[in-house]
Design a protein around this motif. Structure first.
Motif, PDB file in Angstrom:
ATOM      1  N   ASP A 480       0.834  -1.208   0.000  1.00  0.00           N
ATOM      2  CA  ASP A 480       0.000   0.000   0.000  1.00  0.00           C
ATOM      3  C   ASP A 480       0.873   1.264   0.000  1.00  0.00           C
ATOM      4  N   LYS A 484       1.306   4.022  -3.090  1.00  0.00           N
ATOM      5  CA  LYS A 484       1.111   5.447  -2.844  1.00  0.00           C
ATOM      6  C   LYS A 484       2.351   6.225  -3.323  1.00  0.00           C
ATOM      7  N   ARG A 488       2.715   9.143  -6.480  1.00  0.00           N
ATOM      8  CA  ARG A 488       3.129  10.537  -6.234  1.00  0.00           C
ATOM      9  C   ARG A 488       4.134  11.031  -7.271  1.00  0.00           C
TER      10      ARG A 488
END
Ligand SMILES: Nc1nc2c(c(=O)[nH]1)N[C@H]1C(S)=C(S)[C@@H](COP(=O)(O)OP(=O)(O)OC[C@H]3O[C@@H](n4cnc5c(=O)[nH]c(N)nc54)[C@H](O)[C@@H]3O)O[C@H]1N2
Ligand SMILES: Nc1nc2c(c(=O)[nH]1)N[C@H]1C(S)=C(S)[C@@H](COP(=O)(O)OP(=O)(O)OC[C@H]3O[C@@H](n4cnc5c(=O)[nH]c(N)nc54)[C@H](O)[C@@H]3O)O[C@H]1N2
Ligand SMILES: [Mo]
Length: 766
Positions: A480, A484, A488
């Motif tokens: 996870d 993420k 970005r």
């Protein structure tokens, strides 16, 4: 993560684990997979060229091939055949495919499904704000990537990840490009793999590689196979161990699981292997607790010191210790302090079992220790390997025939990529050498490894990610957090042969740059090219693909990296990128001048079988600061889970290549049609009040209090060491906390995650 589809689960079937590996079923399984992927003609062409002197190197594991005259005409294993058929598949992922499937839709497909769609055929781009990949030309794609790189505030905002699948030539160019661009940010799969081995061996022996040859394996009196599942992951190693046994050597297997290949072996390519009981591999099997290996070797070292006390001058190799090593006195004093209650608690073995091992050691003049992920992916992986070096040195088992250290590498060229400079912390002499050859000053500040790259992306300090030949999103811990981090980024780009999850977890803009595989013919301006690889035993040889490329829009890895470098850096530097792309011999000429041991590279590698890089350790030379091998003092450590918890290891099934499942089966462990399973000892099941086959969530427990959960796993009662559990990677990577890493090497602790099992219904109940 739980939204990812999982094919198979409903049809789970379990039979008792097999007690032998690699017989006739292995051969038929290989052909089955191949015929499912491609035509009979392509199957024949590929399989006949694997690991032959004029063919290509198997893109599977890094176990070496026998000398040219001694190779079998089918010098590959069942799993090698699967890897190559997977690459040689006739299925294709086209622009049309991406029109039909949005990226968010692809993100929900399983890793298995993504891989099964076939070979990537043309460059694709996902524009900012779009949920679809679209076609793009090579010049435009590489131009865009170059512009993004040039637009960064500092070169250290770029990350260049590779797996060990990349050949030497492309690896050399990639690190050259990254350093000429201005960064040492070269994270690689090794960071998650044998980094602990490299660290410990560099520190103690002065070189981070194994010291043994295949001949040494055949000639050893005693071989330890520790934390390794060769029946699945290095099947050709079993033929070598069989040879050891034929020569009178013995094998000790150390593992929490009774892996089929460690027990009994049937050679698939000899009539005798197909029928009958085959060869019993392990003379002694130690079913160890997770992480107990440090204490095991500490115990063996204690017993050796005590035996020397009883019969001075007969046990230790005093001449080796006195002339070749430092630190013995401190080590010996420290080693005597370990207590038997600690040893037995940590290993879960009996004193009798350890004493039996000691007796074998005392009867052996030539000892080899082999290991893989069962040691490196623990918090104390580095101290464990250092303790193994202590063990070997006590009786002079380093640098002599039939003896030594044998970290068994994973990816076929992972060792070569490091030799070529793929490392975020390459030593100064290498950087100086680059400077002399190419006339620019490489950055000296260390770069980011895989775990630190994720942290940098999360903090917005790294903005452009280029992945080569791997699947970063699935190979890394804490899925996870990693996803993420990738999202970005300003730009994520991947040089790949097949579709994988990293293509579906995109930065603002994303690129797919499709490339030739090992088995594909590679023709450049000067004619047909070959590449080179280095195996686990430092043998360097050529690899030449024979198949028609999967699409006429593919570029080789060398071509992609050369063109990207030229577009990014322009012509200002004295690096002839165009010449490199046109003729790979010109790259090898530079490698010959930069990397020690590669003198006269092109000529020597053209000889059948290639050549072996010298390992100074085998000449009694230790390139450490003191010029001697180093005894180390390693504090006792053991793994413990709080009551009601288990220590989970994440490992490979028989039907997968790292992050890519080929099927839902794990034949040797008796599991079919499911991957979301967790193997637990029956005694633990009883204590936890869980029924065999019940459905549980795996919840990992870590200092930061963040809940990491992998849902919907079926429990399988299995003879693993009590207190431990096992489940497949990459489905369980979500459970490995980013900060749970090995000391010194920063390798994620993929073999020791503290988990509790929660019945799935508890969570879903209102
Ligand atoms: N077919 C196939 N071949 C492969 C790969 C693949 O995915 N598929 N991957 C390649 C790569 S990159 C690598 S690195 C290698 C990996 O090769 P392995 O290291 O064999 O791979 P794993 O499946 O991770 O298995 C780890 C083994 O260590 C044992 N183990 C776990 N914890 C401990 C411990 O604390 N102590 C001891 N003594 N044993 C322990 C496990 O039970 C298991 O047998 O294989 C390479 N070859
Ligand atoms: N939890 C957990 N995590 C682990 C591990 C574990 O045991 N447990 N093991 C770790 C280890 S040992 C390793 S090595 C890493 C592996 O991590 P990676 O090396 O990053 O992963 P792979 O699954 O080998 O990468 C597969 C992808 O490589 C691409 N590919 C295949 N062949 C080629 C080629 O010839 N050229 C190019 N350009 N691309 C190609 C395909 O697109 C394919 O989808 O995972 C690590 N992660
Ligand atoms: Mo690996």
């Amino acid at each position: 993560m739980s939204t990812i589809e999982d094919p198979g689960d409903e049809r789970l079937s379990v039979t008792p684990p097999k007690t032998w590996a690699t017989g006739l079923p292995a051969v038929t399984h290989a052909l089955q997979y191949s015929f499912g992927q491609t035509s009979v003609r392509r199957t024949a062409l590929t399989l006949l060229n694997i690991n032959q002197t004029k063919g290509f190197d198997c893109p599977g594991c890094a176990w070496p091939e026998p000398a040219p005259g001694q190779r079998h005409k089918n010098e590959y294993c069942e799993n090698g055949a699967k890897h190559i058929s997977d690459e040689a598949t006739s299925r294709r992922v086209t622009a049309d495919f991406f029109r039909q499937h949005s990226i968010s839709e692809l993100g929900k497909k399983s890793d298995y499904w993504l891989n099964q769609q076939g070979r990537l055929t043309e460059p694709m781009i996902k524009h900012s704000g779009s949920d679809h990949y679209e076609s793009i030309g090579w010049d435009e794609a590489l131009g865009l990537l170059a512009d993004e790189l040039r637009g960064l505030d500092t070169p250290n905002e770029a990350l260049f990840y590779t797996s060990g699948r990349l050949g030497n030539e492309a690896a050399f160019l990639l690190q050259l490009f990254a350093r000429a661009f201005g960064t040492n940010n070269l994270p690689d799969c090794s960071n998650m793999c044998h980094e602990s081995s490299g660290f410990a061996l560099n520190e103690t022996l002065g070189i981070g590689k194994g010291s043994v040859s295949l001949q040494d394996v055949h000639d050893a009196d005693l071989i330890f196979v520790v934390g390794q599942n060769p029946g699945t992951n290095h099947p050709r190693m079993l033929s070598a161990l069989e040879e050891t046994k034929r020569n009178g050597g013995q094998i000790i297997a150390v593992n929490p699981l009774p892996e089929a290949g460690l027990m009994r072996f049937k050679h698939p390519q000899k009539p005798r292997g197909v029928i009958g009981r085959g060869t019993a591999i392990a003379d002694q099997f130690l079913q160890i607790r997770p992480g107990g290996d440090l204490a095991l070797f500490q115990a063996l070292n204690l017993l050796l010191l005590q035996a020397e006390d009883e019969r001075p001058g007969t046990v230790l190799d005093r001449s080796f210790i006195d002339t070749r090593t430092t630190g013995f006195a401190d080590f010996a004093e420290h080693a005597r302090k370990i207590s038997w209650p600690d040893i037995l608690a940590s290993t879960g073995l009996t004193r009798g079992e350890i004493e039996r091992v000691h007796a074998r050691v005392m009867h052996s003049d030539k000892i080899i220790v082999c290991w893989a992920m069962g040691l490196t992916q623990h918090k104390h992986g580095v101290p464990t390997i250092r303790e193994i070096v202590n063990f070997l040195m006590l009786r002079g088992n380093i640098g002599k025939p039939g003896a030594g250290v044998c970290p068994v590498r994973g990816h076929s060229n992972v060792q070569g990529d490091r030799t070529m400079g793929i490392w975020e912390r390459m030593p100064k002499p290498f950087l100086d050498s680059l400077e002399r050859e190419f006339g620019f000053t490489p950055p000296t500040e260390h770069g980011l490894d895989s775990v630190d790259s994720i942290r940098a992306m999360l903090k917005g300090r790294a903005k452009v990610f280029l992945g080569v030949a791997g699947n970063f999103v699935r190979a890394t811990p804490d899925s996870d957090a990693t996803e993420k981090a990738m999202r970005r980024c300003r730009l994520t780009a991947h040089i790949s042969t097949k579709l994988n999850r990293s293509h579906t977890v995109c930065g603002r803009t994303a690129l797919i740059l499709p490339t030739l595989g090992r088995s594909d013919r590679d023709v450049q301006a000067s004619g047909e090219q070959f590449v080179t690889v280095e195996d686990s035993m430092s043998e360097v040889h050529a690899s030449r693909g024979r198949l028609a490329p999967a699409s006429d829009k593919l570029l080789s890895e060398v071509a992609i990296i050369s063109r990207l470098a030229r577009l990014t850096l322009g012509e200002q530097l004295a690096i002839p990128w165009e010449e490199f792309e046109a003729d790979y011999n010109t790259i090898r000429d530079r490698i010959a001048r930069v990397v020690p041991g590669f003198e006269d590279f092109t000529a020597r590698v053209k000889r059948p079988g290639g050549f072996r890089l010298p390992n100074p350790v085998n000449r009694g030379v230790f390139p450490t600061p003191s010029g001697k091998a180093v005894f180390t003092c390693n504090a006792f450590q053991m793994l413990q889970a709080p009551k009601g918890h288990l220590i989970l290891q994440t490992l490979r099934s028989h039907d997968q290549w790292n992050t890519v499942p080929y099927a839902m089966n794990d034949r040797y462990r008796g599991i079919r049609n499911a991957r979301r399973v967790v193997l637990v000892n029956p005694a633990d099941l009883e204590e936890l009040g869980l029924a065999d086959r019940s459905e549980v969530d795996l919840v990992s427990v870590w200092l930061d209090g963040v809940e990491r959960r992998a849902s919907g796993f079926r429990v399988i009662s299995y003879p693993t060491t009590p207190g431990s559990a096992a489940a497949y990677y990459p489905e369980t990577n979500v459970l490995v906390p980013l900060d749970s890493v090995a000391d010194f090497s920063n390798t994620p602790t993929s073999k020791s995650i503290v988990v509790r099992l929660e019945p799935t219904r508890e969570r879903t109940a209102p």
